[in-house]
Motif scaffolding. Structure first.
Motif, PDB file in Angstrom:
ATOM      1  N   LYS A   2       0.833  -1.195   0.000  1.00 36.74           N
ATOM      2  CA  LYS A   2       0.000   0.000   0.000  1.00 36.74           C
ATOM      3  C   LYS A   2       0.877   1.259   0.000  1.00 36.74           C
ATOM      4  N   GLY A   3       0.332   2.336  -0.565  1.00 37.43           N
ATOM      5  CA  GLY A   3       1.101   3.577  -0.623  1.00 37.43           C
ATOM      6  C   GLY A   3       1.896   3.688  -1.917  1.00 37.43           C
ATOM      7  N   GLU A   4       2.050   2.571  -2.609  1.00 40.30           N
ATOM      8  CA  GLU A   4       2.801   2.617  -3.860  1.00 40.30           C
ATOM      9  C   GLU A   4       1.989   3.321  -4.955  1.00 40.30           C
ATOM     10  N   LYS A   5       2.743   3.761  -5.972  1.00 45.92           N
ATOM     11  CA  LYS A   5       2.070   4.533  -7.029  1.00 45.92           C
ATOM     12  C   LYS A   5       1.802   3.660  -8.248  1.00 45.92           C
ATOM     13  N   PHE A   6       0.616   3.825  -8.843  1.00 43.93           N
ATOM     14  CA  PHE A   6       0.320   3.079 -10.068  1.00 43.93           C
ATOM     15  C   PHE A   6       0.007   4.022 -11.209  1.00 43.93           C
ATOM     16  N   PHE A   7       0.335   3.541 -12.389  1.00 45.56           N
ATOM     17  CA  PHE A   7       0.128   4.294 -13.632  1.00 45.56           C
ATOM     18  C   PHE A   7      -0.712   3.397 -14.536  1.00 45.56           C
ATOM     19  N   ILE A   8      -1.657   3.988 -15.261  1.00 44.36           N
ATOM     20  CA  ILE A   8      -2.473   3.140 -16.134  1.00 44.36           C
ATOM     21  C   ILE A   8      -2.597   3.743 -17.526  1.00 44.36           C
ATOM     22  N   THR A  28      -7.279   2.922  -5.812  1.00 45.62           N
ATOM     23  CA  THR A  28      -7.210   4.019  -4.836  1.00 45.62           C
ATOM     24  C   THR A  28      -7.857   3.579  -3.523  1.00 45.62           C
ATOM     25  N   ASP A  29      -9.020   2.915  -3.654  1.00 44.86           N
ATOM     26  CA  ASP A  29      -9.700   2.412  -2.449  1.00 44.86           C
ATOM     27  C   ASP A  29      -8.818   1.434  -1.670  1.00 44.86           C
ATOM     28  N   ALA A  30      -7.967   0.708  -2.400  1.00 47.76           N
ATOM     29  CA  ALA A  30      -7.116  -0.281  -1.730  1.00 47.76           C
ATOM     30  C   ALA A  30      -5.839   0.346  -1.164  1.00 47.76           C
ATOM     31  N   GLY A  31      -5.714   1.686  -1.284  1.00 47.87           N
ATOM     32  CA  GLY A  31      -4.580   2.372  -0.646  1.00 47.87           C
ATOM     33  C   GLY A  31      -3.430   2.714  -1.576  1.00 47.87           C
ATOM     34  N   TYR A  32      -3.579   2.465  -2.868  1.00 46.68           N
ATOM     35  CA  TYR A  32      -2.526   2.851  -3.823  1.00 46.68           C
ATOM     36  C   TYR A  32      -2.833   4.245  -4.348  1.00 46.68           C
ATOM     37  N   SER A  33      -1.800   4.924  -4.862  1.00 46.16           N
ATOM     38  CA  SER A  33      -2.119   6.251  -5.395  1.00 46.16           C
ATOM     39  C   SER A  33      -1.792   6.344  -6.886  1.00 46.16           C
ATOM     40  N   LEU A  34      -2.695   7.028  -7.579  1.00 45.26           N
ATOM     41  CA  LEU A  34      -2.587   7.161  -9.035  1.00 45.26           C
ATOM     42  C   LEU A  34      -1.514   8.182  -9.383  1.00 45.26           C
ATOM     43  N   THR A  35      -0.656   7.841 -10.348  1.00 42.77           N
ATOM     44  CA  THR A  35       0.274   8.857 -10.832  1.00 42.77           C
ATOM     45  C   THR A  35       0.110   8.997 -12.350  1.00 42.77           C
ATOM     46  N   PRO A 105     -11.284  -8.530 -17.906  1.00 37.79           N
ATOM     47  CA  PRO A 105     -12.191  -7.405 -17.629  1.00 37.79           C
ATOM     48  C   PRO A 105     -13.124  -7.572 -16.427  1.00 37.79           C
ATOM     49  N   ASP A 106     -13.369  -8.815 -16.012  1.00 41.53           N
ATOM     50  CA  ASP A 106     -14.257  -8.994 -14.858  1.00 41.53           C
ATOM     51  C   ASP A 106     -13.489  -9.277 -13.568  1.00 41.53           C
ATOM     52  N   ALA A 107     -12.168  -9.148 -13.599  1.00 40.84           N
ATOM     53  CA  ALA A 107     -11.353  -9.558 -12.439  1.00 40.84           C
ATOM     54  C   ALA A 107     -10.713  -8.378 -11.707  1.00 40.84           C
ATOM     55  N   TYR A 108     -11.173  -7.163 -12.009  1.00 39.44           N
ATOM     56  CA  TYR A 108     -10.451  -6.006 -11.459  1.00 39.44           C
ATOM     57  C   TYR A 108     -10.551  -5.855  -9.943  1.00 39.44           C
ATOM     58  N   ARG A 109     -11.632  -6.394  -9.358  1.00 34.49           N
ATOM     59  CA  ARG A 109     -11.723  -6.314  -7.889  1.00 34.49           C
ATOM     60  C   ARG A 109     -10.594  -7.101  -7.222  1.00 34.49           C
ATOM     61  N   GLU A 110     -10.041  -8.064  -7.973  1.00 34.32           N
ATOM     62  CA  GLU A 110      -8.979  -8.923  -7.424  1.00 34.32           C
ATOM     63  C   GLU A 110      -7.597  -8.300  -7.541  1.00 34.32           C
ATOM     64  N   LEU A 111      -7.493  -7.165  -8.188  1.00 31.48           N
ATOM     65  CA  LEU A 111      -6.157  -6.610  -8.461  1.00 31.48           C
ATOM     66  C   LEU A 111      -5.281  -6.455  -7.220  1.00 31.48           C
ATOM     67  N   PRO A 112      -5.814  -5.912  -6.090  1.00 35.38           N
ATOM     68  CA  PRO A 112      -4.935  -5.792  -4.919  1.00 35.38           C
ATOM     69  C   PRO A 112      -4.342  -7.142  -4.496  1.00 35.38           C
ATOM     70  N   LYS A 113      -5.161  -8.204  -4.567  1.00 33.13           N
ATOM     71  CA  LYS A 113      -4.655  -9.541  -4.206  1.00 33.13           C
ATOM     72  C   LYS A 113      -3.594  -9.992  -5.200  1.00 33.13           C
ATOM     73  N   LEU A 114      -3.855  -9.744  -6.475  1.00 33.68           N
ATOM     74  CA  LEU A 114      -2.907 -10.163  -7.513  1.00 33.68           C
ATOM     75  C   LEU A 114      -1.575  -9.426  -7.342  1.00 33.68           C
ATOM     76  N   ILE A 115      -1.660  -8.167  -6.927  1.00 31.38           N
ATOM     77  CA  ILE A 115      -0.431  -7.388  -6.706  1.00 31.38           C
ATOM     78  C   ILE A 115       0.379  -8.002  -5.554  1.00 31.38           C
ATOM     79  N   ASP A 116      -0.321  -8.393  -4.486  1.00 31.73           N
ATOM     80  CA  ASP A 116       0.374  -9.022  -3.351  1.00 31.73           C
ATOM     81  C   ASP A 116       1.118 -10.283  -3.791  1.00 31.73           C
ATOM     82  N   ILE A 117       0.453 -11.088  -4.637  1.00 27.98           N
ATOM     83  CA  ILE A 117       1.101 -12.320  -5.124  1.00 27.98           C
ATOM     84  C   ILE A 117       2.331 -11.966  -5.957  1.00 27.98           C
ATOM     85  N   ALA A 118       2.157 -10.978  -6.854  1.00 26.35           N
ATOM     86  CA  ALA A 118       3.258 -10.595  -7.740  1.00 26.35           C
ATOM     87  C   ALA A 118       4.433 -10.013  -6.951  1.00 26.35           C
ATOM     88  N   ALA A 119       4.100  -9.283  -5.874  1.00 23.41           N
ATOM     89  CA  ALA A 119       5.166  -8.671  -5.062  1.00 23.41           C
ATOM     90  C   ALA A 119       6.030  -9.744  -4.379  1.00 23.41           C
TER      91      ALA A 119
END
Ligand code: SAH
Ligand code: SF4
Ligand code: F3S
Length: 441
Positions: A2-8, A28-35, A105-119
Motif C-alpha cells: 500500500k502507498g505505492e504509485k500506479f500508472f495506467i 485508490t480504495d485499496a490504498g494505492y495512489s494514481l500517478t 475485464p471482470d477480475a479487477y476487484r482482485e487486483l490488490p490480491k494479484l499485486i500481493d502475489i506478484a510482489a
C-alpha cells in the motif's frame, strides 16, 4: 504494498477507457495512489485491446519498452489488463515474461490480491468472466480530466457473435447495470460540474433491467437521465442496427439535451456479406433504420463503422458498401481492413480469402468516399448556428477554443472570455472535412 504509485494506460475502445477509471478507483480504495508520471510508478497497468491484430501488436511493442524500464527499476510490477489478457490468458505468461499480473475485464476487484502475489515474486493471473459483474457500486476516478465530459458504462459484454468479432469471447455475457446506480452516477457528475455524459455499451439498445413492475429498457433510462437537467448533454454508443427502435428515436427527439448524433455501424452495404458477418440485418433494414432516424430527428448526424475485405467480398459487394455510404450520407466513419481474429466463427469456418492488397485498395476507396461525404456534410453547416460545449483550447491556436455541437462535430472559434464547460452559440463561417470554424454570436 500500500502507498505505492500506479500508472495506467489504455488501448482500445471507450469501454476500455471507462474500465481503466474503474481500475483506478478500485486501486485508490485499496490504498494505492494514481500517478500520471510513468517514471515514478511502482506498478504499471496496460489495459489492452484485441479487436484487430494491429491493436495487439501495438501492445506487444509497448510491453517491450516497459521491459527495458523494468531492468532499470527491479521492483517495478507490470499488469496486463483487458481484452488481450482475456483472450490469451496463461499463454501470455510464456510469451511476455516481463509481465507480472494478468487480469481480465471482470477480475479487477482482485487486483490488490494479484499485486500481493506478484510482489512475492510469483506470476498472478485471474481471467474469470462473470455473468453478473457490472462494477455498479464503483465510483470511477475520472481520468479524462477536462471536467466537462465523462463516460458511464451501462452494460458489459456482448452476445451478438458477429462472425469476425472477438468481443463476445473477451467480454463475456451481456449484462445490464442497475438503472438506479447509473442515474446516481449521472446526477453526481452533473453536480460536480460535468456537462456531458456518454452512456456506453457494445449494444446499448439491448439494455434491460428488472421484471414487469420495475422494467427499464434503453429509452426509459435515457428518458430518466435526460430529465436530470437540461444543461446536461447525453450521448450514447454503440447502437446495433437490428435493435435501434423508433421508440428510442422518439425519446431522443423529445429531449433537446440528448445529442443529435447516432453511431450506427453498418460494417458492409452488401446483404450477402452482412449475412456472413452474422449481423442479423439486411442492407434494406439498415436503410430503413436510417430513414427512421431522418424522419424522427431531421437534424441528426449519423456515423458508422465499415470493414473492408471480409471473407468472400467481391468487387460487387464492395460497390454496395460505397453506394450505401453515399446514400446514407454518413457524417463520419471509422473504417478498418478486416483482420482475422483467432477462435471467431470467421476464423474457424471461413477462409480469409481477400488479399491484403485488395483490402487496402478497398479501404482507400471507402476512406476517399467518407472524406467527400464529411466535407459535403460540413459544407452544409456553413451559415448555421450551433450551441457548442467548450472542451478546451484549440491545439492549433492558443487564442481559439474547441468544442462540439450536438451533432458531435468539432467546432473551433475565437476565445474571447469563454471558459471550458460553457455553452456558446457559434455561427459557422468555414470548414474542413474534419472541423467547423466559426465565430461566437
Ligand atoms: N459493438 C459495436 C462495435 C465494437 S468493435 C458494434 O457492434 O457495432 C468496433 C468496430 O471494430 C466494429 O464496429 C467493426 O467495424 C470493427 N471490427 C471488429 N472486429 C473486427 C475485425 N476482426 N477486423 C476489422 N474490424 C473489426
Ligand atoms: Fe462485436 Fe458484433 Fe458484439 Fe459489436 S455487436 S461487439 S461487432 S460481436
Ligand atoms: Fe478492444 Fe475489447 Fe474494446 S477488444 S474494442 S478493448 S471491448
Amino acid at each position: 504494498m500500500k502507498g505505492e504509485k500506479f500508472f495506467i494506460e489504455t488501448y482500445g475502445c471507450q469501454m476500455n477507457f471507462s474500465d481503466s477509471e474503474i481500475v483506478a478507483s478500485l486501486m485508490t480504495d485499496a490504498g494505492y495512489s494514481l500517478t500520471t508520471d510513468l517514471a515514478e510508478a511502482d506498478i504499471i497497468f496496460v489495459n489492452t485491446c484485441s479487436i484487430r491484430e494491429h491493436a495487439e501488436q501495438r501492445v506487444r511493442k509497448r510491453l517491450r519498452e516497459l521491459k527495458s524500464l523494468k531492468k532499470k527499476k527491479p521492483h517495478l510490477l507490470t499488469g496486463l489488463l483487458g481484452c488481450m489478457a482475456e483472450r490469451l490468458k496463461n499463454q501470455l505468461l510464456f510469451e511476455e515474461k516481463s509481465v507480472d499480473i494478468i487480469a481480465g475485464p471482470d477480475a479487477y476487484r482482485e487486483l490488490p490480491k494479484l499485486i500481493d502475489i506478484a510482489a512475492e515474486g510469483q506470476k498472478a493471473i485471474n481471467v474469470f468472466l462473470s455473468a453478473e459483474e457490472t462494477y455498479a457500486d464503483i465510483n470511477p476516478v475520472r481520468l479524462l480530466n477536462n471536467g466537462v465530459s465523462a463516460f458511464i458504462s451501462i452494460m458489459r459484454g456482448c452476445e451478438n457473435y458477429c462472425s469476425y468479432c472477438v468481443v463476445p469471447y473477451t467480454r463475456g455475457k451481456e449484462r445490464s447495470r442497475d438503472p438506479e446506480s447509473i442515474f446516481n452516477e449521472a446526477k453526481e457528475l452533473f453536480e460536480k460540474g460535468y456537462k456531458e455524459i456518454t452512456l456506453l455499451g457494445q449494444n446499448v439498445n439491448s439494455y434491460k433491467w428488472g421484471k414487469t413492475d420495475n422494467y427499464t429498457d434503453f429509452p426509459a433510462i435515457m428518458e430518466k437521465i435526460a430529465c436530470i437537467n437540461p444543461l446536461l448533454r447525453i450521448r450514447f454508443a454503440t447502437s446495433h442496427p437490428k435493435d435501434l427502435s423508433d421508440e428510442l428515436l422518439k425519446t431522443i427527439a423529445k429531449h433537446s439535451n440528448i445529442c443529435r448524433s447516432v453511431h450506427l455501424p453498418a460494417q458492409s452495404g452488401s446483404t450477402k456479406i452482412l449475412n456472413k458477418m452474422n449481423r442479423k440485418y439486411t442492407r434494406e433494414l439498415y436503410m430503413n433504420r436510417i430513414e427512421s432516424i431522418r424522419k424522427f430527428i431531421p437534424d441528426c448526424a449519423i456515423s458508422t463503422d465499415i470493414i473492408s475485405g471480409f471473407c468472400t467480398e467481391t468487387e460487387e459487394d464492395h460497390k454496395d458498401t460505397l453506394s450505401l455510404m453515399k446514400w446514407a450520407k454518413f457524417d463520419y466513419a471509422y473504417m478498418f481492413k478486416y483482420s482475422e481474429r483467432p477462435d471467431t466463427t470467421a476464423s474457424t469456418k471461413f477462409k480469409d480469402d481477400i488479399s491484403d492488397e485488395i483490402k487496402s485498395k478497398r479501404l482507400q476507396d471507402i476512406i476517399e468516399m467518407q472524406q467527400k461525404l464529411s466535407l459535403e456534410s460540413n459544407h452544409q453547416d456553413i451559415g448555421k448556428k450551433f450551441e457548442v460545449l467548450v472542451e478546451g483550447i484549440s491545439k492549433r491556436s492558443a487564442d481559439h477554443l474547441f468544442g462540439r455541437n450536438s451533432q458531435n462535430k468539432v467546432v473551433v472559434f475565437q476565445k474571447k472570455d469563454f471558459n471550458t464547460g460553457d455553452y456558446v452559440n457559434v455561427k459557422i463561417l468555414r470548414c474542413t472535412s474534419a472541423t467547423l470554424i466559426g465565430e461566437a454570436i
